[in-house]
Design a protein around this motif. Structure first.
Motif, mmCIF file in Angstrom:
data_model
loop_
_atom_site.group_PDB
_atom_site.id
_atom_site.type_symbol
_atom_site.label_atom_id
_atom_site.label_comp_id
_atom_site.label_asym_id
_atom_site.label_seq_id
_atom_site.Cartn_x
_atom_site.Cartn_y
_atom_site.Cartn_z
ATOM 1 N N LYS A 104 103.270 19.441 50.342
ATOM 2 C CA LYS A 104 102.204 20.258 50.929
ATOM 3 C C LYS A 104 101.632 19.557 52.162
ATOM 4 N N HIS A 129 100.473 15.136 41.148
ATOM 5 C CA HIS A 129 100.654 16.564 40.851
ATOM 6 C C HIS A 129 101.409 16.748 39.534
ATOM 7 N N MET A 192 87.861 34.816 33.874
ATOM 8 C CA MET A 192 88.143 33.411 34.178
ATOM 9 C C MET A 192 87.026 32.489 33.699
ATOM 10 N N GLY A 451 104.904 26.483 42.438
ATOM 11 C CA GLY A 451 104.670 27.917 42.238
ATOM 12 C C GLY A 451 103.516 28.127 41.262
HETATM 13 C C1 HEM Z 1 98.542 38.143 40.502
HETATM 14 C C2 HEM Z 1 97.940 37.024 40.347
HETATM 15 C C3 HEM Z 1 98.325 35.732 41.010
HETATM 16 C C4 HEM Z 1 99.022 35.501 42.159
HETATM 17 C C5 HEM Z 1 99.619 36.517 43.104
HETATM 18 C C6 HEM Z 1 99.107 34.063 42.337
HETATM 19 C C7 HEM Z 1 99.761 33.447 43.393
HETATM 20 C C8 HEM Z 1 99.888 32.077 43.523
HETATM 21 C C9 HEM Z 1 100.596 31.424 44.605
HETATM 22 C C10 HEM Z 1 101.297 32.122 45.760
HETATM 23 C C11 HEM Z 1 100.513 30.096 44.401
HETATM 24 C C12 HEM Z 1 101.099 28.980 45.280
HETATM 25 C C13 HEM Z 1 100.052 28.556 46.270
HETATM 26 C C14 HEM Z 1 100.503 27.460 47.227
HETATM 27 O O1 HEM Z 1 101.671 27.173 47.368
HETATM 28 O O2 HEM Z 1 99.605 26.903 47.853
HETATM 29 C C15 HEM Z 1 99.734 29.887 43.198
HETATM 30 C C16 HEM Z 1 99.420 28.657 42.667
HETATM 31 C C17 HEM Z 1 98.645 28.487 41.556
HETATM 32 N N1 HEM Z 1 98.135 29.474 40.737
HETATM 33 FE FE1 HEM Z 1 98.388 31.453 40.947
HETATM 34 N N2 HEM Z 1 98.439 33.466 41.310
HETATM 35 C C18 HEM Z 1 97.959 34.435 40.459
HETATM 36 C C19 HEM Z 1 97.242 34.264 39.308
HETATM 37 C C20 HEM Z 1 96.911 33.044 38.778
HETATM 38 C C21 HEM Z 1 96.192 32.862 37.536
HETATM 39 C C22 HEM Z 1 95.707 33.983 36.623
HETATM 40 C C23 HEM Z 1 96.035 31.510 37.384
HETATM 41 C C24 HEM Z 1 95.348 30.737 36.295
HETATM 42 C C25 HEM Z 1 94.695 31.159 35.323
HETATM 43 C C26 HEM Z 1 96.681 30.852 38.507
HETATM 44 C C27 HEM Z 1 96.759 29.502 38.683
HETATM 45 C C28 HEM Z 1 97.442 28.874 39.715
HETATM 46 C C29 HEM Z 1 97.526 27.433 39.860
HETATM 47 C C30 HEM Z 1 96.905 26.390 38.936
HETATM 48 C C31 HEM Z 1 98.277 27.175 41.014
HETATM 49 C C32 HEM Z 1 98.630 25.818 41.620
HETATM 50 C C33 HEM Z 1 100.009 25.412 41.165
HETATM 51 C C34 HEM Z 1 100.470 24.056 41.693
HETATM 52 O O3 HEM Z 1 100.264 23.722 42.871
HETATM 53 O O4 HEM Z 1 101.079 23.335 40.892
HETATM 54 N N3 HEM Z 1 97.200 31.820 39.328
HETATM 55 N N4 HEM Z 1 99.384 31.111 42.675
#
Ligand code: HEM
Length: 531
Positions: A104, A129, A192, A451
């Motif tokens: 990143k 991470h 949440m 992701g």
């Molecule tokens: C439709 C719903 C959602 C979409 C479209 C979405 C989309 C994304 C995307 C595109 C990323 C990558 C961001 C990056 O590369 O900077 C991400 C990361 C993340 N999302 Fe989601 N998200 C959704 C729902 C959620 C929910 C419900 C949670 C938790 C309860 C969540 C927790 C996380 C976490 C913790 C990361 C960081 C992962 C990492 O860097 O290891 N997301 N999300």
């Protein structure tokens, strides 16, 4: 006399500084335009000179539209900042987001809520991470989600009750128009809050904490700008331009501190929340767990990552169903034919068999990805760069794919601005090859080790909300001016003219208004309503 000499000297100094700055600007901008190793890559002219391009369009909420336009005009490799390359192919998507040698960028560090407080999303160091992600993965596992689902469904029942209250008693009359952005946001944050800390923010039932929505919206705008132009953090622009955001952030901080301290004093395992799990979770290899500060940083992240994104998906799906009556009819018939009673609507085999519902959710995530912009990555120091689609990308250059641009690449998604859930289901009209191609180009949750960690929860929440709403109600677009809110307009700016596209403002996560819908309770299931 002495005063005249001093002021003359001062004005000479000011002039000198001005000339030096102008000379520096000339050298830097000439280098970026004509000499930089990226100078041969086409892209919007102003973007070659400065990250102000990305910051400006991010502040306006239209960087996703400008990125798509640039790809349509210049091809699949586009220079979208002096040091930023956007790709728009499946091969680039998979190479970039699964490469071990990429990491990143500094834009993520600009997102830190306080210095050196990293969470699983913004941390750059790969070892840190890995440790955080292992713990978060366990907290968001399918089993954990099943344990949490009843608490989620209680919040969804409040959402249903609130729509019920807006309905008229007469079977023939529609309710007053409801701006779906608002109840979907309240629901997202309440779920949440419940998931992170065992108590909802109660936005759905009383106004006290509703400032939270504005607070997080304003922060998202600011963070979106810093994500595009990380050096702006040093200029502390937020102190000048975002005094309201800072004031609301303080209120949010106080609210969160209260909720966290109430949770800490309650019995550890009194709730199926993230806290109850993470407080004892240990990395199986190192035996290390989360400190209190880390737990707090993760809770705050999940509040934003998990609520805004899911509520945008649910709101967008309401928009598309209201604009595509044939899809609405098909989905209503699937849902009303799959369950016997409202209480059956939760994760189950019956839900898995609702394939049209799943196709509608995927089509919504494709048309209007809640995180539609480019998630920037760069080569790890010492890796020597990377080759993507035949382009040598040196170390230090930021690269990535925008989900919005990919999802509207006509090579992968023909007729890409039409909502067609059928494109996700193999049938006589849709070949297996075209579904496979679409799957490979589909990236609303990004890919690889960075992701999304919350996919399971996002699908569960969206499926349950949409299925329950359609079970209990019929709905339609509001009449008059209200009915147009959320759609594009033929006299809107470039990229905002498509009437049947839900208009998102992309600031890393997205903001939106509308759609305004009117509801009627289905009398045949009214007696199943939760009390
Ligand atoms: C439709 C719903 C959602 C979409 C479209 C979405 C989309 C994304 C995307 C595109 C990323 C990558 C961001 C990056 O590369 O900077 C991400 C990361 C993340 N999302 Fe989601 N998200 C959704 C729902 C959620 C929910 C419900 C949670 C938790 C309860 C969540 C927790 C996380 C976490 C913790 C990361 C960081 C992962 C990492 O860097 O290891 N997301 N999300």
């Amino acid at each position: 006399m002495e005063g005249v000499v001093t002021s003359g000297l001062f004005s000479q100094l000011v002039k000198l500084c001005f000339y030096l700055l102008a000379l520096r600007g000339l050298v830097v901008y000439t280098y970026r335009w004509l000499i930089s190793p990226l100078s041969h890559i086409p892209g919007p002219f102003p973007a070659k000179f400065s990250d102000w391009y990305g910051a400006y369009y991010s502040a306006l909420g239209s960087l996703h539209l400008r990125t798509l336009e640039a790809h349509e005009r210049y091809g699949s490799v586009v220079r979208i900042g002096p040091n930023k390359i956007s790709f728009n192919t499946i091969s680039a998507l998979h190479t970039i987001y699964s490469a071990r040698t990429l990491q990143k960028t500094e834009g993520y560090v600009a997102m830190l809520p306080s210095p050196r407080v990293y969470n699983v999303h913004n941390v750059i160091d790969k070892d840190v991470h890995r440790f955080k992600r292992k713990i978060i993965n366990q907290g968001l596992s399918e089993q954990r989600m099943r344990d949490f689902e009843p608490a989620m469904n209680n919040q969804i029942d409040i959402f249903i009750q609130n729509i019920r209250r807006a309905c008229k008693e007469s079977e023939d009359e529609w309710s007053e128009p409801i701006n779906m952005t608002t109840p979907c946001k309240y629901l997202g944050y309440d779920i949440m809050g419940q998931f992170g800390f065992g108590q909802s923010f109660q936005l759905q039932i009383k106004p006290d904490n509703r400032f939270l929505v504005e607070s997080i919206n304003l922060s998202a705008i600011l963070l979106g700008v810093y994500f595009q132009f990380a050096d702006l953090v040093k200029a502390r622009l937020h102190v000048v331009f975002a005094s309201r955001a800072l004031k609301l952030r303080k209120e949010l901080q106080a609210l969160m501190e209260r909720i966290v301290s109430e949770r800490v004093t309650a019995e550890k395992h009194s709730q199926h929340d993230l806290f109850s799990f993470v407080i004892d979770a240990k990395d199986p290899e190192s035996g290390r767990g989360f400190s209190f500060t880390e737990l707090w940083a993760e809770g705050r992240l999940l509040l934003i990552a998990g609520s805004d994104t899911s509520s945008t998906t649910i709101t967008s799906l309401f928009f598309y169903l209201s604009r595509y009556p044939e899809c609405y009819k098909k989905l209503a018939s699937e849902i009303r034919g799959s369950f016997d009673h409202a209480s059956d609507i939760h994760s189950s085999m019956q839900m898995v068999e609702c394939i049209y519902l799943r196709a509608c959710i995927d089509e919504t995530l494709r048309m209007s990805p809640p995180v539609g912009g480019t998630m920037w990555r760069k080569a790890c120091p010492g890796s020597g760069g990377i080759v993507i689609d035949g382009q040598c990308i040196p170390e230090g250059v930021e690269l990535g794919c925008s989900a919005y641009a990919l999802h509207h690449n006509e090579e992968y998604f023909p007729d890409s601005f039409t909502f067609k859930p059928e494109r996700w289901i193999v049938s006589t009209d849709t070949s297996k090859e075209s579904v496979d191609l679409a799957r490979r180009a589909f990236a609303p949750f990004s890919l690889g080790t960075r992701g999304c960690a919350g996919r399971t929860m996002a699908y569960m929440e969206t499926s349950n909300v949409i299925a329950k709403t359609i079970w209990y109600f019929d709905f339609t677009v509001a009449g008059g001016h209200f009915g147009t809110i959320g759609e594009g307009s033929s006299d809107g700016p470039e990229g905002r003219k498509r009437m049947k596209e839900f208009q998102l403002e992309d600031h890393f996560t997205s903001t939106h208004e509308g759609p305004y819908l009117q509801f009627k309770l289905r009398k045949e299931v009214a007696d199943q309503l939760p009390r």
